[in-house]
Design an enzyme around this catalytic site. Structure first.
Site, PDB file in Angstrom:
ATOM      1  N   GLY A  12      35.781  68.610   0.121  1.00 38.89           N
ATOM      2  CA  GLY A  12      36.109  69.608   1.144  1.00 38.89           C
ATOM      3  C   GLY A  12      35.851  69.092   2.555  1.00 38.89           C
ATOM      4  N   ASP A  14      33.439  69.886   4.836  1.00 35.83           N
ATOM      5  CA  ASP A  14      32.054  69.509   5.144  1.00 35.83           C
ATOM      6  C   ASP A  14      31.586  68.351   4.266  1.00 35.83           C
ATOM      7  OD1 ASP A  14      32.300  71.685   6.752  1.00 35.83           O
ATOM      8  OD2 ASP A  14      30.561  72.762   5.971  1.00 35.83           O
ATOM      9  N   LEU A  81      27.495  72.105  -1.348  1.00 36.72           N
ATOM     10  CA  LEU A  81      28.558  72.570  -0.454  1.00 36.72           C
ATOM     11  C   LEU A  81      29.738  73.155  -1.233  1.00 36.72           C
ATOM     12  CD1 LEU A  81      28.716  69.522   2.025  1.00 36.72           C
ATOM     13  CD2 LEU A  81      27.115  71.444   1.989  1.00 36.72           C
ATOM     14  N   ALA A  82      29.775  72.958  -2.535  1.00 37.05           N
ATOM     15  CA  ALA A  82      30.922  73.434  -3.322  1.00 37.05           C
ATOM     16  C   ALA A  82      30.964  74.947  -3.323  1.00 37.05           C
ATOM     17  CB  ALA A  82      30.819  72.924  -4.757  1.00 37.05           C
ATOM     18  N   ALA A  83      32.157  75.480  -3.198  1.00 33.05           N
ATOM     19  CA  ALA A  83      32.305  76.936  -3.237  1.00 33.05           C
ATOM     20  C   ALA A  83      33.773  77.305  -3.335  1.00 33.05           C
ATOM     21  CB  ALA A  83      31.732  77.564  -1.960  1.00 33.05           C
ATOM     22  N   THR A 126      26.192  81.208   4.814  1.00 32.47           N
ATOM     23  CA  THR A 126      27.246  81.525   5.773  1.00 32.47           C
ATOM     24  C   THR A 126      26.941  82.752   6.627  1.00 32.47           C
ATOM     25  OG1 THR A 126      29.520  82.355   5.930  1.00 32.47           O
ATOM     26  CG2 THR A 126      28.420  82.711   3.843  1.00 32.47           C
ATOM     27  N   GLU A 128      28.953  84.933   7.228  1.00 28.29           N
ATOM     28  CA  GLU A 128      29.645  86.090   6.632  1.00 28.29           C
ATOM     29  C   GLU A 128      28.647  87.047   5.980  1.00 28.29           C
ATOM     30  OE1 GLU A 128      33.084  86.929   6.109  1.00 28.29           O
ATOM     31  OE2 GLU A 128      33.771  85.384   7.493  1.00 28.29           O
ATOM     32  N   TYR A 151      33.149  87.249  -1.304  1.00 26.14           N
ATOM     33  CA  TYR A 151      32.659  85.919  -0.904  1.00 26.14           C
ATOM     34  C   TYR A 151      31.261  86.037  -0.294  1.00 26.14           C
ATOM     35  CZ  TYR A 151      32.017  81.837   2.140  1.00 26.14           C
ATOM     36  OH  TYR A 151      31.497  80.728   2.779  1.00 26.14           O
ATOM     37  N   LYS A 155      27.624  84.635  -1.677  1.00 22.80           N
ATOM     38  CA  LYS A 155      26.814  83.701  -0.880  1.00 22.80           C
ATOM     39  C   LYS A 155      25.420  84.276  -0.597  1.00 22.80           C
ATOM     40  CE  LYS A 155      29.208  79.942   0.035  1.00 22.80           C
ATOM     41  NZ  LYS A 155      28.672  78.586  -0.056  1.00 22.80           N
TER      42      LYS A 155
HETATM   43  P1  NAP Z   1      36.060  73.667   1.601  1.00 22.24           P
HETATM   44  O1  NAP Z   1      36.739  72.679   2.491  1.00 22.24           O
HETATM   45  O2  NAP Z   1      36.854  74.801   1.060  1.00 22.24           O
HETATM   46  O3  NAP Z   1      35.434  72.847   0.374  1.00 22.24           O
HETATM   47  C1  NAP Z   1      34.979  73.496  -0.785  1.00 22.24           C
HETATM   48  C2  NAP Z   1      34.644  72.425  -1.790  1.00 22.24           C
HETATM   49  O4  NAP Z   1      34.137  73.052  -2.978  1.00 22.24           O
HETATM   50  C3  NAP Z   1      35.820  71.556  -2.209  1.00 22.24           C
HETATM   51  O5  NAP Z   1      35.379  70.226  -2.295  1.00 22.24           O
HETATM   52  C4  NAP Z   1      36.154  72.075  -3.596  1.00 22.24           C
HETATM   53  O6  NAP Z   1      36.710  71.084  -4.399  1.00 22.24           O
HETATM   54  C5  NAP Z   1      34.761  72.425  -4.102  1.00 22.24           C
HETATM   55  N1  NAP Z   1      34.759  73.331  -5.237  1.00 22.24           N
HETATM   56  C6  NAP Z   1      35.362  74.536  -5.349  1.00 22.24           C
HETATM   57  N2  NAP Z   1      35.101  75.064  -6.559  1.00 22.24           N
HETATM   58  C7  NAP Z   1      34.325  74.176  -7.226  1.00 22.24           C
HETATM   59  C8  NAP Z   1      33.739  74.166  -8.516  1.00 22.24           C
HETATM   60  N3  NAP Z   1      33.911  75.162  -9.374  1.00 22.24           N
HETATM   61  N4  NAP Z   1      33.004  73.093  -8.878  1.00 22.24           N
HETATM   62  C9  NAP Z   1      32.844  72.043  -8.030  1.00 22.24           C
HETATM   63  N5  NAP Z   1      33.383  72.001  -6.801  1.00 22.24           N
HETATM   64  C10 NAP Z   1      34.109  73.065  -6.392  1.00 22.24           C
HETATM   65  O7  NAP Z   1      34.789  74.287   2.318  1.00 22.24           O
HETATM   66  P2  NAP Z   1      33.996  73.752   3.616  1.00 22.24           P
HETATM   67  O8  NAP Z   1      34.628  74.345   4.823  1.00 22.24           O
HETATM   68  O9  NAP Z   1      33.824  72.298   3.500  1.00 22.24           O
HETATM   69  O10 NAP Z   1      32.616  74.482   3.431  1.00 22.24           O
HETATM   70  C11 NAP Z   1      31.541  73.866   2.719  1.00 22.24           C
HETATM   71  C12 NAP Z   1      30.570  74.944   2.269  1.00 22.24           C
HETATM   72  O11 NAP Z   1      30.053  75.619   3.396  1.00 22.24           O
HETATM   73  C13 NAP Z   1      31.176  76.016   1.376  1.00 22.24           C
HETATM   74  O12 NAP Z   1      30.198  76.395   0.455  1.00 22.24           O
HETATM   75  C14 NAP Z   1      31.468  77.152   2.337  1.00 22.24           C
HETATM   76  O13 NAP Z   1      31.475  78.388   1.658  1.00 22.24           O
HETATM   77  C15 NAP Z   1      30.305  77.017   3.281  1.00 22.24           C
HETATM   78  N6  NAP Z   1      30.529  77.478   4.648  1.00 22.24           N
HETATM   79  C16 NAP Z   1      31.583  77.023   5.355  1.00 22.24           C
HETATM   80  C17 NAP Z   1      31.764  77.443   6.659  1.00 22.24           C
HETATM   81  C18 NAP Z   1      32.922  76.935   7.490  1.00 22.24           C
HETATM   82  O14 NAP Z   1      33.186  77.527   8.538  1.00 22.24           O
HETATM   83  N7  NAP Z   1      33.581  75.860   7.087  1.00 22.24           N
HETATM   84  C19 NAP Z   1      30.850  78.318   7.241  1.00 22.24           C
HETATM   85  C20 NAP Z   1      29.749  78.726   6.496  1.00 22.24           C
HETATM   86  C21 NAP Z   1      29.578  78.294   5.198  1.00 22.24           C
HETATM   87  P3  NAP Z   1      38.283  70.963  -4.753  1.00 22.24           P
HETATM   88  O15 NAP Z   1      38.822  69.775  -4.051  1.00 22.24           O
HETATM   89  O16 NAP Z   1      38.217  70.732  -6.215  1.00 22.24           O
HETATM   90  O17 NAP Z   1      38.948  72.244  -4.372  1.00 22.24           O
END
Ligand code: NAP
Length: 330
Positions: A12, A14, A81-83, A126, A128, A151, A155
């Protein structure tokens, strides 16, 4: 000795930025990757680090795979970080969202507790979780939570599980409560990337209009590259504690549109954007603005990239990608 980190969600946004940071710091990076990965190596390729990550098969819903991953890697640090990270999807798939984000976090913590209890554990929490709660217009570590989506609920559950493992077992478990953070590799379903991608398409004559939900929502947007530095610092405090990571500035979707369209020389953006009720949330979250005072004081962390620079960076990256894929040279 060389330190090692197991990063879930490595594919993802991050995951890619954090992997690059950890590799720069000399870590061995193990990346947990689902067999059915959506992003695969696109984000890691974009940052030029795919070849340096050691991938481990695994899925947050599959406890055995997490035990295998932890036993095989015996990491010093685990970054969860997975979600299922897209709020909109969480209304359509609330149970899967909870299985991955909440139960999956507990499965990973159990694997860590049993097989690598010395490993430090970072949880991607998050803003959220706050919903519309704030104190004097700001969210702090003390602001009550009132999650407004499946979501956010999943979290918040994970947030408390992480606190509980710290309190129950003395493990080094921390929550980074991160406000929205973006980059050129933000998923295209997220509003910021949707805007940057569509603005680039319109600029290149590949599209005319696109639809969005509530244009008046405001968010506290930072740059993912800055935020993964905060994750690292949170994991390297003497005492495990939760931290908010935010810019303390808030902007509306309209502001984002204005900066993005102005950047490509199209000031009258209203002609190109329509409001599509299908994108409105069943329970709206109107405004997020975080105080990262604690992070600034204790971690000495401050965000470097400002809002306008972030928007321009994203639009430029999408212009370049579209020019390369469509061979459009304007
Ligand atoms: P992202 O780009 O959507 O990445 C999510 C990652 O989780 C992807 O690598 C995805 O892999 C993996 N994933 C999903 N389901 C899975 C499973 N069942 N088992 C293993 N891996 C799985 O999210 P991000 O923006 O990098 O965010 C990273 C984390 O921070 C997340 O937990 C998100 O909720 C949290 N967060 C993000 C923000 C933001 O603004 N970006 C803010 C607060 C918190 P695939 O390639 O297989 O889909």
């Amino acid at each position: 000795m060389k330190k090692s980190a197991l990063v879930t969600g490595v594919s993802g946004q991050d995951g890619a930025y954090l992997s690059r940071l950890l590799l720069e710091k000399g870590y061995t990076v193990y990346g947990l990757l689902q067999r059915s990965t959506r992003y695969a190596f696109a984000n890691l390729d974009y940052l030029g680090v795919t070849a340096d990550v050691d991938f481990v098969d695994g899925d947050l819903t599959d406890e055995a795979s997490l035990i295998n991953a932890v036993c095989r890697t015996r990491p010093d640090e685990i970054y969860n970080l997975a979600a299922q990270s897209f709020v909109g999807t969480s209304w359509d798939q609330p149970i899967l969202t909870t299985e991955i984000n909440a139960v999956g976090t507990m499965k990973l913590l159990e694997a860590a507790k049993r097989h690598a209890p010395q490993a430090k554990f970072y949880q991607a929490s998050t803003s959220e979780m706050f919903g519309n709660c704030h104190q004097d217009g700001l969210q702090t570590e003390e602001t009550p939570f009132h999650p407004r989506s499946p979501y956010a609920i999943s979290k918040l559950c994970a947030y408390w599980i992480v606190n509980n493992y710290r309190e129950s077992y003395g493990m080094f478990c921390v929550n980074g409560i991160l406000f929205n953070h973006e980059s050129p590799i933000r998923g295209k379903e997220f509003v910021t990337r949707k805007i940057s991608h569509n603005v680039a398409k319109i600029k290149l004559g590949l599209s005319e209009r696109f639809g969005l939900g509530n244009l008046d929502s405001t968010r506290d947007w930072g740059f993912a590259g800055d935020y993964v530095e905060a994750m690292f610092l949170i994991m390297h405090q003497d005492v495990p504690e939760n931290f908010i990571v935010s810019t303390g500035e808030t902007h509306s979707i309209r502001d984002f549109l204005t900066v993005a369209f102005n950047h490509v020389g199209i000031p009258d953006w209203e002609k190109h954007v329509y409001v599509d009720p299908a994108f409105k949330r069943p329970a709206e979250l109107f405004s997020l603005k975080g105080s990262s005072r604690k992070a600034q004081e204790k971690l000495k962390w401050t965000p470097k990239v400002k809002f306008e620079e972030l928007v321009r960076m994203m639009v430029d990256a999408d212009l370049e990608r579209l020019r390369n894929t469509n061979k459009v040279n304007r």
